[in-house]
Design an enzyme around this catalytic site. Structure first.
Site, PDB file in Angstrom:
ATOM      1  N   ARG A  54     -39.341  41.341  -7.720  1.00 52.44           N
ATOM      2  CA  ARG A  54     -38.208  41.131  -6.810  1.00 52.44           C
ATOM      3  C   ARG A  54     -37.606  39.728  -6.946  1.00 52.44           C
ATOM      4  NH1 ARG A  54     -40.490  42.333  -1.757  1.00 52.44           N
ATOM      5  NH2 ARG A  54     -40.678  40.115  -1.396  1.00 52.44           N
ATOM      6  N   TYR A 107     -11.284  41.177   0.736  1.00 50.25           N
ATOM      7  CA  TYR A 107     -11.764  42.532   0.403  1.00 50.25           C
ATOM      8  C   TYR A 107     -12.208  43.202   1.708  1.00 50.25           C
ATOM      9  CZ  TYR A 107     -14.964  45.838  -1.992  1.00 50.25           C
ATOM     10  OH  TYR A 107     -15.636  46.946  -2.450  1.00 50.25           O
ATOM     11  N   ASP A 179     -14.527  34.535  -3.698  1.00 47.36           N
ATOM     12  CA  ASP A 179     -14.731  35.814  -4.382  1.00 47.36           C
ATOM     13  C   ASP A 179     -13.829  35.735  -5.613  1.00 47.36           C
ATOM     14  OD1 ASP A 179     -14.508  38.425  -5.361  1.00 47.36           O
ATOM     15  OD2 ASP A 179     -14.744  39.332  -3.375  1.00 47.36           O
ATOM     16  N   LYS A 203     -17.309  45.003 -11.785  1.00 46.19           N
ATOM     17  CA  LYS A 203     -15.956  45.168 -12.309  1.00 46.19           C
ATOM     18  C   LYS A 203     -15.907  44.762 -13.793  1.00 46.19           C
ATOM     19  CE  LYS A 203     -15.142  46.495  -8.140  1.00 46.19           C
ATOM     20  NZ  LYS A 203     -14.660  45.677  -7.050  1.00 46.19           N
TER      21      LYS A 203
END
Ligand code: PLP
Length: 389
Positions: A54, A107, A179, A203
């Site tokens: 992790r 967003y 962002d 993206k």
């Protein structure tokens, strides 16, 4: 080395992997330690070296190193999605009683997190006009810890004046996050004073519409440690296969982006001349209101742009969209295919600034099909639009 060259090498260490060109996929939760002493030593520096799946494997560290190079930063945290990178940043830097300045063009899921999760925790959000530049200073309070930016804005494409915003923030002791998903290769956040840069790597970094991935990058080890500690406390981590796909996508990002950007420029120029179109939202166009700031701060564009049509009924728009051969109906962007979504009807929420488009709005992603094919597709769409009116 030029940046595309650097990105071919970033995060790779073939000498560690028998000369393999790509960093292998490390599938690991358990990492074996050679002795109690080694186990104890590793727990003193939990985020350095390979200790538990992790916290990161060599695949994770390769992706983080490569994205840090892409962003021009030094340290990175990989997350399971772009949204997890955003919420992971907000949760790392804010606590009850703090004030957040959030761009009104954020967003939509970012806005949702502020309104529903941060509000519940006693963290107040004020939305601000994305175009206010140095005027942000008037909104900063003693308890303002973070100014969150997104440039250009989601769906509406306003370009923010990051040097002005970061100067005002730092004068008041606040941090600035961006962002940077649209600017991915062409906006260098740390040369503009930004403290934290976020990528929805889903993206353009992944680039093939086949994985969810996010990153949080800084150019400051102490700040990275703060974010990494918080992200680890929440259990954030990214899937191994997804990180491999992110690394693989990154190598071809500059060439893909050049093609996406060239096609988008050609299509938007043509769309501007169409009688059906009221406005095109694409900062690389000289007619775009954000063009001057974009030209100053960005070295290029990408395939994502908006279009506002003159008023026309929904049935006509639906006929236009339903019949596209190349512009497929689908969320997300940055993959090789062209996409379109309608952005009218509640998709765009504003509270600080009016958003009053002349007519229905759409968001297009220009994929890697030929520009001629895409233009023909748009042209046929306008034929269907006229026929359905
Ligand atoms: C898609 C997107 C995100 C979220 O990324 P996911 O990987 O889908 O969670 C964040 N910001 C922007 C600007 C996006 O377009």
């Amino acid at each position: 080395m030029d940046k595309p060259t650097r990105l071919l090498h970033a995060g790779r260490h073939p000498e560690r992997y028998h000369g393999a060109v790509n960093v292998p996929v490390f599938r690991a939760s358990t990492i074996l330690h050679s002795s109690i002493a080694a186990m104890e030593a590793s727990s003193h520096t939990p985020f350095e070296g390979v200790r538990y799946g992790r916290f990161g494997t060599p695949t994770t560290f390769a992706l983080e190193e490569a994205v840090a190079a892409l962003e021009g930063g030094t340290h990175c945290v990989a997350t399971s999605s772009g949204l997890a990178a955003i919420t992971g940043t907000l949760m790392a830097l804010l606590q009850a009683g703090d004030h957040l300045l959030m761009t009104d063009s954020a967003y939509a899921p970012t806005r949702n997190f502020c309104d529903h999760v941060l509000a519940r925790l006693g963290i107040e959000t004020t939305y601000y006009d994305p175009c206010l530049g140095a005027g942000i200073a008037a909104l900063i309070r003693p308890e303002t810890r973070l100014i969150f930016t997104e440039s250009p804005g989601s769906l509406t494409f306003e370009v923010q004046d990051l040097p002005a915003i970061t100067a005002a923030a730092h004068a008041a002791g606040a941090l600035v996050a961006i962002d940077n998903t649209w600017g991915v290769f062409h906006f260098q956040p740390f040369t503009k004073g930004v403290d934290i840069s976020i990528q929805a790597a889903t993206k353009y970094i992944v680039g093939h519409a086949d994985a969810m991935l996010g990153t949080i990058t800084t150019a400051d080890k102490a700040l990275w440690h703060r974010i990494k500690s918080s992200a680890a406390a929440f259990g954030h981590s990214a899937g191994t296969e997804e990180m491999y796909l992110g690394l693989r996508g990154l190598r071809t990002l500059p060439v893909r982006l050049a093609q996406h950007g060239a096609t988008a420029l050609e299509l938007t120029r043509w769309l501007e001349s169409r009688p059906e179109v009221a406005r095109v939202l694409y900062p690389p166009l000289p007619s775009d209101p954000g063009h001057a700031v974009w030209a100053r701060d960005f070295s290029g564009g990408c395939g994502l742009f908006g279009v506002i049509l003159h008023p026309v009924g929904k049935a006509a728009i639906d006929a236009m969209l339903d019949g596209y051969q190349h512009f497929k109906l689908g969320y997300s962007w940055g993959g090789f295919e062209s996409l379109v979504i309608p952005t009218t009807g509640g998709a765009i929420r504003r509270t600080a600034t009016p958003w009053a488009p002349e007519g229905p709005s759409l968001r297009f992603h220009a994929g890697l099909e030929s520009a001629a094919d895409l233009r023909a597709d748009l042209e046929q769409g306008f034929v269907r639009l006229a026929a359905a009116q």
